[in-house]
Each structure stands twice: as structure tokens, then as C-alpha cells.
Design an enzyme around this catalytic site. Structure first.
Site, PDB file in Angstrom:
ATOM      1  N   ARG A  43       3.864   2.371  -2.192  1.00  0.00           N
ATOM      2  CA  ARG A  43       2.631   1.930  -1.560  1.00  0.00           C
ATOM      3  C   ARG A  43       2.438   2.732  -0.273  1.00  0.00           C
ATOM      4  O   ARG A  43       3.415   3.195   0.333  1.00  0.00           O
ATOM      5  CB  ARG A  43       2.692   0.440  -1.233  1.00  0.00           C
ATOM      6  CG  ARG A  43       2.831  -0.466  -2.452  1.00  0.00           C
ATOM      7  CD  ARG A  43       2.924  -1.925  -2.028  1.00  0.00           C
ATOM      8  NE  ARG A  43       3.000  -2.816  -3.184  1.00  0.00           N
ATOM      9  CZ  ARG A  43       4.150  -3.225  -3.738  1.00  0.00           C
ATOM     10  NH1 ARG A  43       5.313  -2.822  -3.231  1.00  0.00           N
ATOM     11  NH2 ARG A  43       4.139  -4.035  -4.786  1.00  0.00           N
ATOM     12  N   LYS A  68       6.665  -5.572  -0.718  1.00  0.00           N
ATOM     13  CA  LYS A  68       6.006  -6.860  -0.557  1.00  0.00           C
ATOM     14  C   LYS A  68       7.010  -7.995  -0.685  1.00  0.00           C
ATOM     15  O   LYS A  68       7.921  -7.945  -1.504  1.00  0.00           O
ATOM     16  CB  LYS A  68       4.911  -7.023  -1.622  1.00  0.00           C
ATOM     17  CG  LYS A  68       3.631  -6.263  -1.312  1.00  0.00           C
ATOM     18  CD  LYS A  68       2.558  -6.621  -2.319  1.00  0.00           C
ATOM     19  CE  LYS A  68       1.226  -5.960  -1.967  1.00  0.00           C
ATOM     20  NZ  LYS A  68       0.177  -6.314  -2.948  1.00  0.00           N
ATOM     21  N   HIS A 140      -3.503   4.901  -3.371  1.00  0.00           N
ATOM     22  CA  HIS A 140      -3.135   4.016  -4.473  1.00  0.00           C
ATOM     23  C   HIS A 140      -3.230   4.742  -5.816  1.00  0.00           C
ATOM     24  O   HIS A 140      -2.488   4.417  -6.752  1.00  0.00           O
ATOM     25  CB  HIS A 140      -4.035   2.776  -4.483  1.00  0.00           C
ATOM     26  CG  HIS A 140      -3.362   1.572  -5.075  1.00  0.00           C
ATOM     27  ND1 HIS A 140      -2.259   0.963  -4.509  1.00  0.00           N
ATOM     28  CD2 HIS A 140      -3.619   0.879  -6.221  1.00  0.00           C
ATOM     29  CE1 HIS A 140      -1.872  -0.058  -5.268  1.00  0.00           C
ATOM     30  NE2 HIS A 140      -2.674  -0.125  -6.307  1.00  0.00           N
ATOM     31  N   ARG A 143      -0.066   6.327  -6.527  1.00  0.00           N
ATOM     32  CA  ARG A 143       0.856   5.311  -7.070  1.00  0.00           C
ATOM     33  C   ARG A 143       0.612   5.128  -8.571  1.00  0.00           C
ATOM     34  O   ARG A 143       1.558   5.078  -9.368  1.00  0.00           O
ATOM     35  CB  ARG A 143       0.641   4.010  -6.303  1.00  0.00           C
ATOM     36  CG  ARG A 143       1.521   2.846  -6.704  1.00  0.00           C
ATOM     37  CD  ARG A 143       1.356   1.744  -5.654  1.00  0.00           C
ATOM     38  NE  ARG A 143       1.777   0.436  -6.120  1.00  0.00           N
ATOM     39  CZ  ARG A 143       3.036   0.008  -6.126  1.00  0.00           C
ATOM     40  NH1 ARG A 143       4.009   0.808  -5.737  1.00  0.00           N
ATOM     41  NH2 ARG A 143       3.324  -1.215  -6.522  1.00  0.00           N
ATOM     42  N   HIS A 166       6.597  -4.426  -8.552  1.00  0.00           N
ATOM     43  CA  HIS A 166       5.628  -5.446  -8.919  1.00  0.00           C
ATOM     44  C   HIS A 166       6.303  -6.806  -9.028  1.00  0.00           C
ATOM     45  O   HIS A 166       7.420  -6.925  -9.527  1.00  0.00           O
ATOM     46  CB  HIS A 166       4.976  -5.100 -10.258  1.00  0.00           C
ATOM     47  CG  HIS A 166       3.936  -4.035 -10.164  1.00  0.00           C
ATOM     48  ND1 HIS A 166       3.458  -3.357 -11.261  1.00  0.00           N
ATOM     49  CD2 HIS A 166       3.270  -3.527  -9.101  1.00  0.00           C
ATOM     50  CE1 HIS A 166       2.549  -2.483 -10.880  1.00  0.00           C
ATOM     51  NE2 HIS A 166       2.420  -2.565  -9.573  1.00  0.00           N
ATOM     52  N   TYR A 175      -1.455  -0.511 -16.754  1.00  0.00           N
ATOM     53  CA  TYR A 175      -1.070   0.832 -17.192  1.00  0.00           C
ATOM     54  C   TYR A 175      -1.041   0.917 -18.716  1.00  0.00           C
ATOM     55  O   TYR A 175      -1.339   1.958 -19.292  1.00  0.00           O
ATOM     56  CB  TYR A 175       0.282   1.216 -16.594  1.00  0.00           C
ATOM     57  CG  TYR A 175       0.248   1.201 -15.089  1.00  0.00           C
ATOM     58  CD1 TYR A 175      -0.498   2.149 -14.392  1.00  0.00           C
ATOM     59  CD2 TYR A 175       0.895   0.214 -14.363  1.00  0.00           C
ATOM     60  CE1 TYR A 175      -0.569   2.111 -13.012  1.00  0.00           C
ATOM     61  CE2 TYR A 175       0.825   0.175 -12.985  1.00  0.00           C
ATOM     62  CZ  TYR A 175       0.090   1.126 -12.308  1.00  0.00           C
ATOM     63  OH  TYR A 175       0.010   1.084 -10.945  1.00  0.00           O
TER      64      TYR A 175
END
Length: 213
Positions: A43, A68, A140, A143, A166, A175
Site C-alpha cells: 500500500r 492495516k 493502488h 498494487r 488482505h 483479481y
């Protein structure tokens, strides 16, 4: 269906990596963070917060990040990324606490700063790769590009989820949708088989049997 994700092709990535002027300090820095971003799928906030101590360039090279939810993860580095980082780190601040990709003032770059530099390099890369002219590339999307490279290489979606940090597999399923769209585009380029279907016609004995049920 949700809008398809944006990502760069291998040709577009190569064009983007070629444009930073590596005769300058800023160009060498930008080449280093670009190849790191597009290979690791970090990120933008993870990228800008990297310290020199977060990089291991020896055997089993990797980058360490806290993503995160304060979740830690290690992402392996390719030989090409290691080469770029070794060259960059040899001339930058040698403090282990030093920012890996600093601004001209020696501080962490902002997300907006990364976007500005990325847009600048993309405009230049578009002269080498015309398909970039119609794309507004964001960090992004770099990414996404890393994830699509893994998917095309046959990496399982659960591994990609771990790679990107994730929280849920549902996030990674975009994806798979993109992969399906690529396959649809490929199918559209093929010549369909000229099959002539014929309808099934039941004989009288079968019709009588069906009526008796």
C-alpha cells in the site's frame, strides 16, 4: 458486476521503470520505489513509511511491513528489486532508522507526493508506451499490478491475499474477476467452431413412456 480493476501490463511497467533519470538522486530514488511498489504490492502508506531496517537484502531477501490493523507481514523480494535497493541504499542515509525513500528534505514522502511523481513518470513513459496515454495510474494500481502478476503466474488466490495483507478473501476475489475478464477478451479473439446443433427428437416409444409417467 463491479467495475474492473486497473493494472499495468508488463510492457507498461517496463516503460515506467525506464523513465526516471538515474543520473540524478531523485531519479535513482524513484526507480527504487517504483520497482519495489510494483513487485511487492505494498500500500502507498506502507511504502512511504518504510525504514532502512525494514529491508533484508541477504539470502531470502524480504521487506517487512506493519499493515492495516497493525498486522505484520514479510514480502519476498526478487533479484531485480534487491539489486535496485542495494544500489539505492548504498548512497542514501545509512541510519537504520532512516526513511528508505525520503523527500528532498529527508522526510517521509506524502501519499500525494508519490501520486505526483507517479503521474509525472507515467506521462513520460507514455511517449514510449502509447497505451499509458489513456490511463490515470495510481499507486493502488501498482498494487493491483503486483497481484495480477502473481495471478497470471498461477499463484493461488489465498497466497495472494496473504501477500497483499488482505483481511478477507472477498477483497482478493476482484483479481479473479479481472482474470475472468482477461479470459473473455482472449476468447473474443478466437475463431469460434462452426458447430451446427440439432434438436433432440424423441421417438414414438419414448413419447408414450413419458406420457405414462
Amino acid at each position: 458486476m463491479r467495475r474492473q480493476i486497473g493494472y499495468l501490463s508488463r510492457t507498461e511497467v517496463d516503460a515506467l521503470l525506464a523513465v526516471p533519470d538515474q543520473e540524478t538522486w531523485a531519479g535513482r530514488r524513484d526507480h527504487a520505489w517504483l520497482i519495489t511498489a510494483v513487485q511487492t504490492g505494498l500500500r502507498v502508506s506502507e511504502l512511504t513509511n518504510l525504514k532502512r531496517k525494514d529491508i533484508e537484502l541477504g539470502t531470502g531477501a524480504y521487506v517487512y511491513v506493519i499493515g492495516k490493523g497493525r498486522k505484520e507481514r514479510y514480502t519476498p523480494l526478487t533479484r531485480e528489486t534487491v539489486t535496485a535497493l542495494k544500489s539505492w541504499m548504498a548512497e542514501s542515509d545509512t541510519s537504520t532508522e532512516g526513511v528508505l525513500f525520503p523527500s528532498l528534505r529527508g522526510k517521509s514522502m506524502s501519499n500525494d507526493g508519490i501520486q505526483y511523481l507517479l503521474s509525472k513518470h507515467c506521462r513520460k513513459a507514455a511517449t514510449l508506451c502509447p497505451s499509458l496515454q489513456d490511463k490515470r495510474v495510481s499507486p493502488h494500481q501498482l498494487r493491483h499490478t503486483a497481484a495480477m502478476e502473481l495471478l497470471k503466474a498461477g499463484v493461488d488466490v489465498t497466497v495472494i491475499a496473504l501477500w497483499l495483507g488482505h483481511e478477507s478473501l472477498d477483497t482478493t476475489r476482484i483479481y479473479l474477476e479481472a482474470d475472468l475478464e482477461m479470459k473473455r477478451c482472449a476468447l473474443a479473439k478466437t475463431t469460434p467452431h462452426q458447430a451446427q446443433p440439432t434438436g433432440f427428437k424423441a421417438d414414438d416409444a419414448l413419447l408414450e413412456f413419458l406420457k405414462s409417467l
